[in-house]
Design an enzyme around this catalytic site. Structure first.
Site, PDB file in Angstrom:
ATOM      1  N   CYS A 189       7.678   1.395   0.213  1.00 45.72           N
ATOM      2  CA  CYS A 189       6.209   1.499   0.190  1.00 45.72           C
ATOM      3  C   CYS A 189       5.708   2.721  -0.575  1.00 45.72           C
ATOM      4  O   CYS A 189       4.563   2.748  -1.017  1.00 45.72           O
ATOM      5  CB  CYS A 189       5.659   1.511   1.605  1.00 45.72           C
ATOM      6  SG  CYS A 189       5.973  -0.057   2.419  1.00 45.72           S
ATOM      7  N   ASN A 193       0.977  -6.682   3.511  1.00 42.05           N
ATOM      8  CA  ASN A 193       1.639  -5.492   2.967  1.00 42.05           C
ATOM      9  C   ASN A 193       2.509  -5.923   1.787  1.00 42.05           C
ATOM     10  O   ASN A 193       3.493  -6.641   1.973  1.00 42.05           O
ATOM     11  CB  ASN A 193       2.485  -4.855   4.082  1.00 42.05           C
ATOM     12  CG  ASN A 193       3.241  -3.624   3.629  1.00 42.05           C
ATOM     13  OD1 ASN A 193       3.365  -3.352   2.438  1.00 42.05           O
ATOM     14  ND2 ASN A 193       3.768  -2.867   4.573  1.00 42.05           N
ATOM     15  N   HIS A 232      -1.619   3.201   1.017  1.00 45.19           N
ATOM     16  CA  HIS A 232      -0.726   2.049   0.995  1.00 45.19           C
ATOM     17  C   HIS A 232      -1.168   1.099   2.104  1.00 45.19           C
ATOM     18  O   HIS A 232      -1.462   1.523   3.214  1.00 45.19           O
ATOM     19  CB  HIS A 232       0.720   2.503   1.218  1.00 45.19           C
ATOM     20  CG  HIS A 232       1.612   1.392   1.644  1.00 45.19           C
ATOM     21  ND1 HIS A 232       1.736   0.241   0.909  1.00 45.19           N
ATOM     22  CD2 HIS A 232       2.386   1.221   2.749  1.00 45.19           C
ATOM     23  CE1 HIS A 232       2.560  -0.580   1.542  1.00 45.19           C
ATOM     24  NE2 HIS A 232       2.956  -0.014   2.660  1.00 45.19           N
TER      25      HIS A 232
END
Ligand code: ACO
Length: 335
Positions: free
Chosen positions: A115, A292, A262
């Protein structure tokens, strides 16, 4: 003095929309649970008959970013590709982009920071540009998660969260005062590596051992996430690393025009927003639509924010990420 500015942005997401209700048909979950815990309403999952791959989606996003920068592919002099879901175990997808864009034999670097991959890539690109080594760097974050998720009730704590897609930026050298990346901050803490990981076939776990075990219940092929543990670390580290970047640049939270965190969980973004005293219009979220998308989440969000007129010339932009590793990082950019 040379600085690094974001000259162009672009993104690509696969067509196939998977809603929470679609998921409730294949596992025990509900729209209510997913929205309440994560904010996600739907995500894109590459259709099984689609030709999209991590590299091809990255290339599609890259073409848009290059056009947005007013450049030609041949102007790019280095590629950085961040992903945790490459087309192949090796080589990484950077070289596939070099081929797919028909570029000269320029360098291609693959980043493995999950990430935080985009923020890490941004920092690497910044160093190359500031030293004068490269003028126009293509930085891509792309993920095809859907092919590797446990889409049964057993895997619902992970599979409902992740989506597919790609985002890209072109980073170019500028000497214009007050423009570009002001600072980047990077961190890691490997003692938590197994709290969010995919431990399947790897050099620490040989394929012949796995074959011998031949265990149909072997979960090491799927990503594992200790959600609560990750959540608690994320909310702390996000704030720390944003404050660290602000302090180094001599800025304060009120100076931020737009924070793009993020997109891990809408609750994490909202918590950071409240703790930092930022207005809702100062934090960009699109996890509702895409879930995500790991290394792709920040560039997809940046590309959408720019298209919606939410990042303007001269704005102070803050990017921040936290994820598997653990790794985390932030960047402050005068747009
Ligand atoms: N549908 C319905 N119920 C579910 C689902 C689902 N999809 N998933 C889990 N549950 C159940 C669990 O089984 C559990 O049931 P039990 O109480 O009977 O045991 C209950 O819901 C609660 O589960 P938790 O895991 O405790 O739920 P939590 O509130 O922690 O939410 C989540 C889980 C959304 C994953 C959250 O912990 C989170 O967002 N964590 C951080 C994620 C993150 O930031 N990751 C970093 C980036 S990702 C990367 O780097 C690759």
């Amino acid at each position: 003095m040379l600085r690094t500015r974001i000259a162009g942005v672009g993104h690509y997401v696969p067509e196939n929309v998977v809603t929470n209700n679609d998921l409730s048909l294949i596992m025990e979950t509900s729209d209510e649970w997913i929205q309440e815990r994560t904010g996600i309403k739907e995500r894109r999952w590459v259709a099984t008959d689609s030709e999209d791959t991590t590299s091809s989606m990255g290339t599609a996003a890259a073409r848009k970013a290059i056009a947005d920068a007013g450049l030609e592919p041949s102007d790019i002099d280095f590629i950085i590709f961040a992903t945790l879901s490459p087309d192949y175990y090796f080589p990484g997808p950077g070289v596939q982009v070099q081929e797919q864009l028909g570029l000269d034999t320029i360098g291609a670097l693959d980043v493995r920071n999950q990430c935080s991959g985009f923020v890490y890539g941004l920092s690497v690109a910044d160093q190359f540009i500031k030293t004068g080594m490269y003028k126009n760097i293509l930085l891509i974050g792309s993920e095809l998660h859907s092919g590797g998720l446990d889409k049964t009730t057993r895997g619902r704590g992970v599979s409902v969260i992740f989506g597919d897609g790609a985002g890209a930026v072109v980073l170019s050298a500028t000497e214009e005062e007050g423009k570009g990346i002001l600072t980047t901050k990077l961190h890691s803490e490997g003692k938590h590596a197994k709290e969010l990981a995919l431990l399947g076939p790897a050099t620490s776990r040989w394929v012949d051992t796995i074959m011998e075990e031949n265990d149909p219940e072997d979960l090491s092929y799927y990503p594992y996430m200790n959600g609560n543990f990750v959540f608690k670390h994320a909310v702390t580290r996000f704030q720390e690393v944003i404050h660290e970047a602000l302090a180094e640049a001599g800025k304060s939270p009120e100076d931020i025009d737009l924070l793009i965190p993020h997109q891990a969980n809408l609750r994490i973004s909202q918590y950071i927003q409240a703790k930092m005293g930022l207005g809702a219009d100062k934090v960009f979220n699109n996890i509702m639509k895409y879930g995500n998308t790991t290394a792709a989440s920040i560039p997809i969000a940046l590309s959408e924010a720019k298209a919606e007129g939410k990042v303007k010339d001269g704005d102070l932009l803050c990017l921040a990420a936290f994820g598997s590793g653990f790794t985390w990082g932030s960047a402050l950019i005068q747009f």
